[in-house]
Design a protein around this motif. Sequence first.
Motif, PDB file in Angstrom:
ATOM      1  N   PRO A  16       0.800  -1.232   0.000  1.00  0.00           N
ATOM      2  CA  PRO A  16       0.000   0.000   0.000  1.00  0.00           C
ATOM      3  C   PRO A  16       0.834   1.284   0.000  1.00  0.00           C
ATOM      4  N   ALA A  17       1.894   1.324   0.810  1.00  0.00           N
ATOM      5  CA  ALA A  17       2.727   2.530   0.862  1.00  0.00           C
ATOM      6  C   ALA A  17       3.410   2.781  -0.479  1.00  0.00           C
ATOM      7  N   GLU A  18       3.787   1.701  -1.155  1.00  0.00           N
ATOM      8  CA  GLU A  18       4.434   1.850  -2.461  1.00  0.00           C
ATOM      9  C   GLU A  18       3.458   2.414  -3.484  1.00  0.00           C
ATOM     10  N   GLY A  24       1.612   9.142  -6.575  1.00  0.00           N
ATOM     11  CA  GLY A  24       2.046  10.529  -6.424  1.00  0.00           C
ATOM     12  C   GLY A  24       3.035  10.924  -7.494  1.00  0.00           C
ATOM     13  N   ALA A  25       3.971  10.035  -7.811  1.00  0.00           N
ATOM     14  CA  ALA A  25       4.967  10.322  -8.841  1.00  0.00           C
ATOM     15  C   ALA A  25       4.318  10.450 -10.209  1.00  0.00           C
ATOM     16  N   ASP A  90      -6.624  17.700  -2.883  1.00  0.00           N
ATOM     17  CA  ASP A  90      -5.891  16.698  -3.645  1.00  0.00           C
ATOM     18  C   ASP A  90      -4.686  16.292  -2.810  1.00  0.00           C
ATOM     19  N   ILE A  91      -4.261  15.052  -2.939  1.00  0.00           N
ATOM     20  CA  ILE A  91      -3.085  14.603  -2.207  1.00  0.00           C
ATOM     21  C   ILE A  91      -1.803  15.118  -2.852  1.00  0.00           C
ATOM     22  N   ASN A  92      -1.912  15.551  -4.112  1.00  0.00           N
ATOM     23  CA  ASN A  92      -0.738  15.941  -4.882  1.00  0.00           C
ATOM     24  C   ASN A  92      -0.642  17.462  -5.019  1.00  0.00           C
ATOM     25  N   GLU A 197       4.684   5.899 -19.888  1.00  0.00           N
ATOM     26  CA  GLU A 197       4.509   4.931 -18.813  1.00  0.00           C
ATOM     27  C   GLU A 197       3.442   5.361 -17.814  1.00  0.00           C
ATOM     28  N   SER A 198       3.379   6.655 -17.500  1.00  0.00           N
ATOM     29  CA  SER A 198       2.353   7.126 -16.567  1.00  0.00           C
ATOM     30  C   SER A 198       0.971   6.882 -17.133  1.00  0.00           C
TER      31      SER A 198
END
Length: 245
Positions: A16-18, A24-25, A90-92, A197-198
């Motif tokens: 989950p943390a990953e 986010g990235a 937003d988290i970002n 890739e995103s």
Amino acid sequence: MSEPESVSFGYQDVDPAEKTARVGAVFSSVARRYDIMNDAMSAGMHRLWKARFVRRVKPREGEAILDMAGGTGDIAFRLAEAGAQVTVSDINQDMLDVGIERAMERGIDGLVWSRQNAEELAFPDRTFDAYTIAFGIRNVTRIDRALAEARRVLKYGGRFFCLEFSTTLWPGFAEAYDLYSHKIVPRIGEAIAGDGESYRYLIESIRRFPDMEAFSGMIRAAGFEQVRSEAILGGAVAIHSGWKT
């Protein structure tokens, strides 16, 4: 709520943390080109879907609305036109920064911008009249926690609305859409945003997201009532709603 051992990141299962860090990235990478890519990938149809979504929300003057995963402000700007008091979360921070710049360019004042994790909102109980989230719930690490938080911060009688990709049921279109998504979208992402890739992850995340019936079940499990889903393009996109009573 128990901590899951693994969650989906596209077609992968990760810690989950990953997932939180990798999502986010992804959004930090695409933030500056996010809206341009939305136009390119959907042939501009995302604007129609968002307008339809806001019509279903029926924002009213003076009511408090939390637009979660609101990033670049697309939904918030529309909600604010009706006179609603909108908090964009937003988290970002990179996505929020783009939204703030867009609001300034358009002369839109009065929005509150707040960096928040959908799974652990800092707002008090029963703060908002409505909670909206558009194309964001599938990127949340623990969806059940985000839904529980959405219900917690809503007032009694408050409404939950979610716009999200789903699974189209139209024969023929499903196969064509799948081919376009996996083969063409990453190439568009590479050409426009320099990041294929995103966008490959974003497509894979759609495929791993529950279908309309399953997600409606998750909304009910969070305690919402009068849960409904409205299919767009045979279910390729769906508007989900529920009420806190």
